[in-house]
Design a protein around this motif. Structure first.
Motif, mmCIF file in Angstrom:
data_model
loop_
_atom_site.group_PDB
_atom_site.id
_atom_site.type_symbol
_atom_site.label_atom_id
_atom_site.label_comp_id
_atom_site.label_asym_id
_atom_site.label_seq_id
_atom_site.Cartn_x
_atom_site.Cartn_y
_atom_site.Cartn_z
ATOM 1 N N ARG A 264 0.838 -1.202 0.000
ATOM 2 C CA ARG A 264 0.000 0.000 0.000
ATOM 3 C C ARG A 264 0.875 1.255 0.000
ATOM 4 O O ARG A 264 1.970 1.273 0.569
ATOM 5 C CB ARG A 264 -0.910 0.018 1.235
ATOM 6 C CG ARG A 264 -2.034 -1.002 1.171
ATOM 7 C CD ARG A 264 -2.902 -0.917 2.415
ATOM 8 N NE ARG A 264 -3.466 0.411 2.604
ATOM 9 C CZ ARG A 264 -4.553 0.871 1.995
ATOM 10 N NH1 ARG A 264 -5.184 0.100 1.130
ATOM 11 N NH2 ARG A 264 -4.999 2.077 2.226
ATOM 12 N N ARG A 266 -0.933 4.374 0.409
ATOM 13 C CA ARG A 266 -1.922 5.385 0.811
ATOM 14 C C ARG A 266 -1.395 6.247 1.939
ATOM 15 O O ARG A 266 -0.949 5.751 2.974
ATOM 16 C CB ARG A 266 -3.197 4.670 1.249
ATOM 17 C CG ARG A 266 -4.289 5.570 1.806
ATOM 18 C CD ARG A 266 -5.181 6.066 0.687
ATOM 19 N NE ARG A 266 -6.427 6.574 1.218
ATOM 20 C CZ ARG A 266 -6.619 7.849 1.579
ATOM 21 N NH1 ARG A 266 -5.632 8.724 1.505
ATOM 22 N NH2 ARG A 266 -7.804 8.229 2.028
ATOM 23 N N GLU A 272 -7.387 15.568 4.110
ATOM 24 C CA GLU A 272 -7.882 14.331 4.712
ATOM 25 C C GLU A 272 -7.501 14.253 6.186
ATOM 26 O O GLU A 272 -8.264 13.700 6.998
ATOM 27 C CB GLU A 272 -7.327 13.124 3.947
ATOM 28 C CG GLU A 272 -7.945 12.963 2.558
ATOM 29 C CD GLU A 272 -7.288 11.865 1.749
ATOM 30 O OE1 GLU A 272 -7.935 11.350 0.811
ATOM 31 O OE2 GLU A 272 -6.127 11.507 2.052
ATOM 32 N N ASN A 386 -15.290 5.566 10.239
ATOM 33 C CA ASN A 386 -15.545 5.683 8.798
ATOM 34 C C ASN A 386 -16.884 6.367 8.524
ATOM 35 O O ASN A 386 -17.007 7.186 7.610
ATOM 36 C CB ASN A 386 -15.531 4.306 8.143
ATOM 37 C CG ASN A 386 -14.137 3.725 8.025
ATOM 38 O OD1 ASN A 386 -13.147 4.456 8.096
ATOM 39 N ND2 ASN A 386 -14.048 2.425 7.851
ATOM 40 N N ASP A 392 -17.786 9.439 1.179
ATOM 41 C CA ASP A 392 -16.934 9.842 0.058
ATOM 42 C C ASP A 392 -15.444 9.802 0.401
ATOM 43 O O ASP A 392 -14.604 10.023 -0.480
ATOM 44 C CB ASP A 392 -17.307 11.263 -0.394
ATOM 45 C CG ASP A 392 -18.724 11.323 -0.960
ATOM 46 O OD1 ASP A 392 -19.165 10.310 -1.524
ATOM 47 O OD2 ASP A 392 -19.373 12.366 -0.808
ATOM 48 N N PHE A 393 -15.108 9.530 1.664
ATOM 49 C CA PHE A 393 -13.701 9.477 2.047
ATOM 50 C C PHE A 393 -13.089 8.202 1.486
ATOM 51 O O PHE A 393 -13.632 7.114 1.685
ATOM 52 C CB PHE A 393 -13.569 9.508 3.576
ATOM 53 C CG PHE A 393 -12.181 9.824 4.058
ATOM 54 C CD1 PHE A 393 -11.798 11.140 4.257
ATOM 55 C CD2 PHE A 393 -11.253 8.820 4.296
ATOM 56 C CE1 PHE A 393 -10.517 11.453 4.708
ATOM 57 C CE2 PHE A 393 -9.981 9.117 4.739
ATOM 58 C CZ PHE A 393 -9.614 10.441 4.940
ATOM 59 N N PRO A 394 -11.933 8.282 0.792
ATOM 60 C CA PRO A 394 -11.325 7.078 0.189
ATOM 61 C C PRO A 394 -10.978 6.024 1.247
ATOM 62 O O PRO A 394 -10.726 6.346 2.409
ATOM 63 C CB PRO A 394 -10.054 7.622 -0.477
ATOM 64 C CG PRO A 394 -10.301 9.084 -0.656
ATOM 65 C CD PRO A 394 -11.164 9.504 0.499
ATOM 66 N N HIS A 395 -10.956 4.769 0.786
ATOM 67 C CA HIS A 395 -10.640 3.661 1.688
ATOM 68 C C HIS A 395 -9.275 3.867 2.324
ATOM 69 O O HIS A 395 -8.322 4.307 1.692
ATOM 70 C CB HIS A 395 -10.646 2.337 0.915
ATOM 71 C CG HIS A 395 -10.150 1.181 1.716
ATOM 72 N ND1 HIS A 395 -10.870 0.619 2.748
ATOM 73 C CD2 HIS A 395 -8.979 0.476 1.631
ATOM 74 C CE1 HIS A 395 -10.177 -0.380 3.271
ATOM 75 N NE2 HIS A 395 -9.031 -0.486 2.614
ATOM 76 N N TRP A 396 -9.182 3.531 3.598
ATOM 77 C CA TRP A 396 -7.915 3.667 4.321
ATOM 78 C C TRP A 396 -7.834 2.614 5.413
ATOM 79 O O TRP A 396 -8.840 2.004 5.794
ATOM 80 C CB TRP A 396 -7.773 5.074 4.922
ATOM 81 C CG TRP A 396 -8.776 5.362 6.025
ATOM 82 C CD1 TRP A 396 -10.099 5.627 5.877
ATOM 83 C CD2 TRP A 396 -8.509 5.378 7.431
ATOM 84 N NE1 TRP A 396 -10.697 5.816 7.094
ATOM 85 C CE2 TRP A 396 -9.738 5.681 8.071
ATOM 86 C CE3 TRP A 396 -7.375 5.187 8.203
ATOM 87 C CZ2 TRP A 396 -9.845 5.783 9.454
ATOM 88 C CZ3 TRP A 396 -7.480 5.291 9.582
ATOM 89 C CH2 TRP A 396 -8.705 5.588 10.190
ATOM 90 N N ASP A 400 -2.207 3.221 7.606
ATOM 91 C CA ASP A 400 -1.977 4.409 6.769
ATOM 92 C C ASP A 400 -1.642 5.638 7.609
ATOM 93 O O ASP A 400 -1.038 6.588 7.089
ATOM 94 C CB ASP A 400 -3.208 4.689 5.908
ATOM 95 C CG ASP A 400 -3.451 3.610 4.866
ATOM 96 O OD1 ASP A 400 -2.505 2.852 4.566
ATOM 97 O OD2 ASP A 400 -4.581 3.509 4.356
#
Length: 474
Positions: A264, A266, A272, A386, A392-396, A400
């Motif tokens: 990963r 990210r 963010e 989450n 709409d927050f990208p996967h994390w 990370d």
């Protein structure tokens, strides 16, 4: 001396005394007819094959070959000592024994030794069942480089179907529980030597498609990650068993293992980070502060979750009051690690409500809901987080946050070697000869980097205010 035939042998009836009839076509071969046990004249004869001969030292000897098989059907298989034998098979075996005697072999001693080996092998198989050997593996296995139990020995034990009491940090103390429906339960009475690559493949495929046996399924559908974990646990176990001479070959060697996902990359952007920090307001303590410490220090999840009060503020000789010190048993690379804490981070940690440890426990966790164990239930907490961060927050992932800390320091111009010291990396810059000869911990540079990163995050979430003022408003 008669020539034995199958029809002729079937005519014999048991008499009051035991009888032996010698066969003229095989050296030393006798048909043994046992005495009758009842007065029933129709009772069939109980017959067996035996050989009489002299041993190499001149003593007479008798060797029982097996029971008589009166069928006339023959096969090409090699006759086995002790198994039911047809007339033809008995003659073949008698000729083989006679050839061995001609070569000077003491067949009686060989037979007794073979019988003892089989008995010992059967007893050994009963002792080497999967649960017993898996328990021994967890207690005996050590990381070769450090000579200690693996950090995740409990997880490995659970994959193999064993569970130790959570209060015990030593697997040699106390007996484990066999997890109902777990792998040890499935292979409860199975000798390890009988587990082949096909059985291992079925086990790994089941973990991939249905979940780890006996454990709660955390994600739906097919999971290559579960299969890799199960393959890793079984492979380590069978490798150990082979080194201990409990098995001849490792059945995992040719079993398919799913390839790991690409690493990963990210890392949170500044925007963010602000969303994450704001959403963490909806998470109760001690998780809220633990999440923020993960971001502000860049340390690993287990290290932060297991933070103890005595690790803070000069408990170790020569460490400053604003340093968090992790002993070798608390770090992934088994190296003592000193983490300089920005004042805002130290204030945050001091404000976390503590839970009194149970009587007899001489240490206390910073982040705990029970007092006796570090905080757990990160998966459930992250689902709530989450939801607060928005769909709409990208996967994390939680890891990370560590990468975001390192990447954030990089954006601020912190040198790579300083970042690696801050995160306690031993590969990369400090791998190989560099790590051997460049041993300076760069404490001053790491402290400045931590302060800069903390101030940067404070500027993102409160404009020009710092984290201390932000917490005072809560």
């Amino acid at each position: 001396m008669p020539v034995l035939t199958v029809p002729g042998m079937m005519k014999y009836r048991p008499a009051a005394k035991r009888r032996e009839i010698r066969d003229s076509l095989a050296p030393g071969l006798h048909l043994v007819i046992q005495p009758k046990r009842t007065d029933d004249k129709r009772e069939p004869a109980r017959c067996s094959w035996a050989m009489r001969f002299r041993r190499p030292d001149g003593r007479t000897a008798k060797l029982t070959l097996g029971l008589v098989d009166f069928s006339e059907a023959e096969n090409d298989e090699e006759p086995v000592l002790g198994a039911p034998l047809t007339l033809r098979a008995a003659r073949q075996l008698a000729n083989k024994v006679d050839r061995d005697r001609a070569r000077g072999i003491d067949v009686v001693s060989e037979y007794k030794a073979d019988k003892e080996r089989k008995r010992a092998s059967a007893a050994d198989a009963a002792e080497n069942t999967f649960p017993k050997l898996a328990t021994e593996f967890i207690r005996d296995h050590r990381v070769r480089r450090w000579g200690t139990w693996p950090r995740r020995w409990r997880e490995t034990a659970a994959l193999l179907g064993l569970r130790w009491d959570r209060s015990s940090a030593d697997p040699t103390k106390g007996e484990p529980e066999i997890i109902p429906g777990g792998q040890a339960d499935k292979w409860r009475d199975r000798p390890v030597s009988t587990i082949d690559d096909h059985a291992v493949h079925i086990c790994i495929d089941e973990a991939r498609k249905k979940g780890i046996p006996g454990l709660k399924k955390r994600n739906k559908g097919v999971s290559d990650s579960r299969a890799r974990k199960m393959h890793g646990a079984l492979s380590a176990f069978f490798k150990w068993a082979k080194h201990q001479r409990r098995i001849a070959t490792n059945p995992c060697l040719d079993v398919w293992r799913p390839e790991p996902r690409p690493a990963r990359k990210r890392a949170f952007t500044d925007a963010e980070i602000k969303v994450f920090w704001t959403a963490s307001e909806q998470i109760s303590e001690p998780f809220r502060s633990a999440l923020r410490v993960l971001l502000l220090t860049g340390q690993r999840l287990r290290e932060v979750a297991g933070m103890m009060d005595h690790e803070l503020g000069g408990f170790f000789p020569g460490t400053p009051a604003d340093v968090w010190t992790l002993g070798p048993d608390r770090t992934k690379n088994h190296r003592e690690h000193h983490v300089p804490l920005a004042q805002s981070v130290r204030d945050m940690i001091d404000d976390v409500p503590r839970v009194e440890p149970p009587r007899g426990q001489n240490f206390s966790y910073v982040f705990s809901t029970t007092g006796s164990t570090p905080i757990s239930g990160w998966s459930k907490m992250k689902k709530r987080l989450n939801k607060a961060m928005g769909k709409d927050f990208p996967h994390w992932t939680l890891h990370d946050l560590r990468r975001s800390c390192a990447t954030g320091m990089q954006r601020l111009g912190v040198r790579p070697e300083v970042i690696e010291r801050a995160l306690n990396h031993v590969s990369g810059t400090f791998g190989g000869i560099v790590g051997t000869y460049q041993t300076d911990l760069m404490s001053a540079e790491v402290k400045i980097a931590m302060e800069r990163w903390s101030q940067h995050v404070a500027g993102l979430v409160e404009g020009s205010d710092n984290v201390v003022r932000m917490r005072a408003k809560q």
